[in-house]
Design a protein around this motif. Sequence first.
Motif, PDB file in Angstrom:
ATOM      1  N   ILE A 171      49.978  51.475  39.981  1.00  0.00           N
ATOM      2  CA  ILE A 171      49.781  50.101  40.456  1.00  0.00           C
ATOM      3  C   ILE A 171      51.109  49.493  40.894  1.00  0.00           C
ATOM      4  O   ILE A 171      51.167  48.772  41.904  1.00  0.00           O
ATOM      5  N   ARG A 172      52.192  49.813  40.211  1.00  0.00           N
ATOM      6  CA  ARG A 172      53.512  49.326  40.652  1.00  0.00           C
ATOM      7  C   ARG A 172      53.838  49.839  42.061  1.00  0.00           C
ATOM      8  O   ARG A 172      54.389  49.108  42.882  1.00  0.00           O
ATOM      9  N   THR A 173      53.484  51.092  42.333  1.00  0.00           N
ATOM     10  CA  THR A 173      53.755  51.608  43.681  1.00  0.00           C
ATOM     11  C   THR A 173      52.896  50.905  44.732  1.00  0.00           C
ATOM     12  O   THR A 173      53.333  50.764  45.878  1.00  0.00           O
ATOM     13  N   LEU A 174      51.696  50.447  44.347  1.00  0.00           N
ATOM     14  CA  LEU A 174      50.869  49.696  45.304  1.00  0.00           C
ATOM     15  C   LEU A 174      51.544  48.379  45.686  1.00  0.00           C
ATOM     16  O   LEU A 174      51.483  47.961  46.845  1.00  0.00           O
ATOM     17  N   PHE A 175      52.165  47.717  44.707  1.00  0.00           N
ATOM     18  CA  PHE A 175      52.898  46.489  45.035  1.00  0.00           C
ATOM     19  C   PHE A 175      54.022  46.780  46.022  1.00  0.00           C
ATOM     20  O   PHE A 175      54.300  45.973  46.913  1.00  0.00           O
ATOM     21  N   ARG A 176      54.641  47.915  45.890  1.00  0.00           N
ATOM     22  CA  ARG A 176      55.730  48.303  46.813  1.00  0.00           C
ATOM     23  C   ARG A 176      55.173  48.703  48.189  1.00  0.00           C
ATOM     24  O   ARG A 176      55.650  48.254  49.219  1.00  0.00           O
TER      25      ARG A 176
ATOM     26  N   ILE B 173      57.011  44.685  48.084  1.00  0.00           N
ATOM     27  CA  ILE B 173      57.870  44.134  47.038  1.00  0.00           C
ATOM     28  C   ILE B 173      59.121  45.011  46.918  1.00  0.00           C
ATOM     29  O   ILE B 173      59.034  46.235  47.019  1.00  0.00           O
ATOM     30  N   ALA B 174      60.261  44.395  46.725  1.00  0.00           N
ATOM     31  CA  ALA B 174      61.510  45.151  46.546  1.00  0.00           C
ATOM     32  C   ALA B 174      61.342  46.162  45.422  1.00  0.00           C
ATOM     33  O   ALA B 174      60.678  45.896  44.419  1.00  0.00           O
ATOM     34  N   LYS B 175      61.955  47.335  45.575  1.00  0.00           N
ATOM     35  CA  LYS B 175      61.668  48.437  44.657  1.00  0.00           C
ATOM     36  C   LYS B 175      62.027  48.130  43.207  1.00  0.00           C
ATOM     37  O   LYS B 175      61.273  48.496  42.299  1.00  0.00           O
ATOM     38  N   GLU B 176      63.135  47.469  42.959  1.00  0.00           N
ATOM     39  CA  GLU B 176      63.490  47.183  41.571  1.00  0.00           C
ATOM     40  C   GLU B 176      62.566  46.124  40.964  1.00  0.00           C
ATOM     41  O   GLU B 176      62.270  46.162  39.775  1.00  0.00           O
TER      42      GLU B 176
ATOM     43  N   LEU C 155      44.075  45.899  52.449  1.00  0.00           N
ATOM     44  CA  LEU C 155      44.986  46.737  53.233  1.00  0.00           C
ATOM     45  C   LEU C 155      45.214  46.191  54.642  1.00  0.00           C
ATOM     46  O   LEU C 155      46.265  46.417  55.229  1.00  0.00           O
ATOM     47  N   ASP C 156      44.236  45.468  55.189  1.00  0.00           N
ATOM     48  CA  ASP C 156      44.398  44.864  56.517  1.00  0.00           C
ATOM     49  C   ASP C 156      45.445  43.745  56.501  1.00  0.00           C
ATOM     50  O   ASP C 156      46.347  43.702  57.333  1.00  0.00           O
ATOM     51  N   MET C 157      45.288  42.847  55.538  1.00  0.00           N
ATOM     52  CA  MET C 157      46.144  41.667  55.467  1.00  0.00           C
ATOM     53  C   MET C 157      47.455  41.918  54.723  1.00  0.00           C
ATOM     54  O   MET C 157      48.313  41.059  54.662  1.00  0.00           O
ATOM     55  N   LYS C 158      47.556  43.119  54.112  1.00  0.00           N
ATOM     56  CA  LYS C 158      48.733  43.438  53.293  1.00  0.00           C
ATOM     57  C   LYS C 158      48.893  42.444  52.161  1.00  0.00           C
ATOM     58  O   LYS C 158      49.993  41.989  51.841  1.00  0.00           O
ATOM     59  N   ILE C 159      47.745  42.072  51.552  1.00  0.00           N
ATOM     60  CA  ILE C 159      47.749  41.111  50.454  1.00  0.00           C
ATOM     61  C   ILE C 159      47.355  41.863  49.189  1.00  0.00           C
ATOM     62  O   ILE C 159      46.411  42.654  49.175  1.00  0.00           O
ATOM     63  N   ILE C 160      48.096  41.584  48.123  1.00  0.00           N
ATOM     64  CA  ILE C 160      47.812  42.222  46.843  1.00  0.00           C
ATOM     65  C   ILE C 160      47.983  41.176  45.756  1.00  0.00           C
ATOM     66  O   ILE C 160      48.961  40.425  45.761  1.00  0.00           O
ATOM     67  N   GLY C 161      47.003  41.064  44.855  1.00  0.00           N
ATOM     68  CA  GLY C 161      47.124  40.055  43.796  1.00  0.00           C
ATOM     69  C   GLY C 161      45.987  40.159  42.801  1.00  0.00           C
ATOM     70  O   GLY C 161      44.966  40.792  43.051  1.00  0.00           O
ATOM     71  N   TRP C 162      46.175  39.546  41.642  1.00  0.00           N
ATOM     72  CA  TRP C 162      45.194  39.596  40.563  1.00  0.00           C
ATOM     73  C   TRP C 162      44.043  38.614  40.830  1.00  0.00           C
ATOM     74  O   TRP C 162      44.276  37.529  41.348  1.00  0.00           O
ATOM     75  N   VAL C 163      42.839  39.035  40.472  1.00  0.00           N
ATOM     76  CA  VAL C 163      41.661  38.168  40.632  1.00  0.00           C
ATOM     77  C   VAL C 163      41.071  37.825  39.273  1.00  0.00           C
ATOM     78  O   VAL C 163      41.363  38.467  38.289  1.00  0.00           O
TER      79      VAL C 163
END
Length: 198
Positions: A160-165, A170-173, A190-198
């Motif tokens: 999941i951390r790699t998905l944020f990247r 998101i910056a790697k560190e 994946l279209d909007m490049k949006i990732i977040g908790w629901v």
Amino acid sequence: MSPILYVIRHGQTDWNAERRLQGQKDIDLNAIGREQARQNGIDLGEILTFEGQPFDFVASPLRRTRETMEIMREAMERPPKDYRTDERLVEVSFGAWEGFTLKELKISEPERLAERKAGKWDFIPPGEDAESYEILSWRVGSWLTSVERPTVCVTHGGVIRTLFRLVGDIAKEEAADIPIHQDQILKVDLDMKIIGWV
């Protein structure tokens, strides 16, 4: 149009509770983890009813992710075993460090632990099969490009951390240190490049 993903980390294990580096060791859920999976299944069932479209279901092949998926599907009143697994979704390998806590490693390998702290994303622990988050992101990226339909995925904190990247840029560190809770559902557009908790 790229599909929507709902991504869930497996429920808690005793090693999670003890803060042990779990990696690719096949550890079972504990009672808390099974309840987290059940509640995530109830919540996800409501979300997917609202979505109104069929979803693919995929999990890492490790026992803790498969058990989480099966408990979730049962809570959603779906056949528990009706999903597939994908090796690319397995957790990052901590190599020779698997089974140890950071507190233990601070005593036994303080220099290597300091090296990890200075650049966690690219750090490769000792051991023949060990991986960095960067290496993990290569196989997760391969999986992402193979996703062709709306998908529910049960996987691991490192994945999941790699998905944020990969998706959220998101910056790697920062990505390496994002807390990934076991009682939350992540939505990835994946279209909007949006990732977040629901």
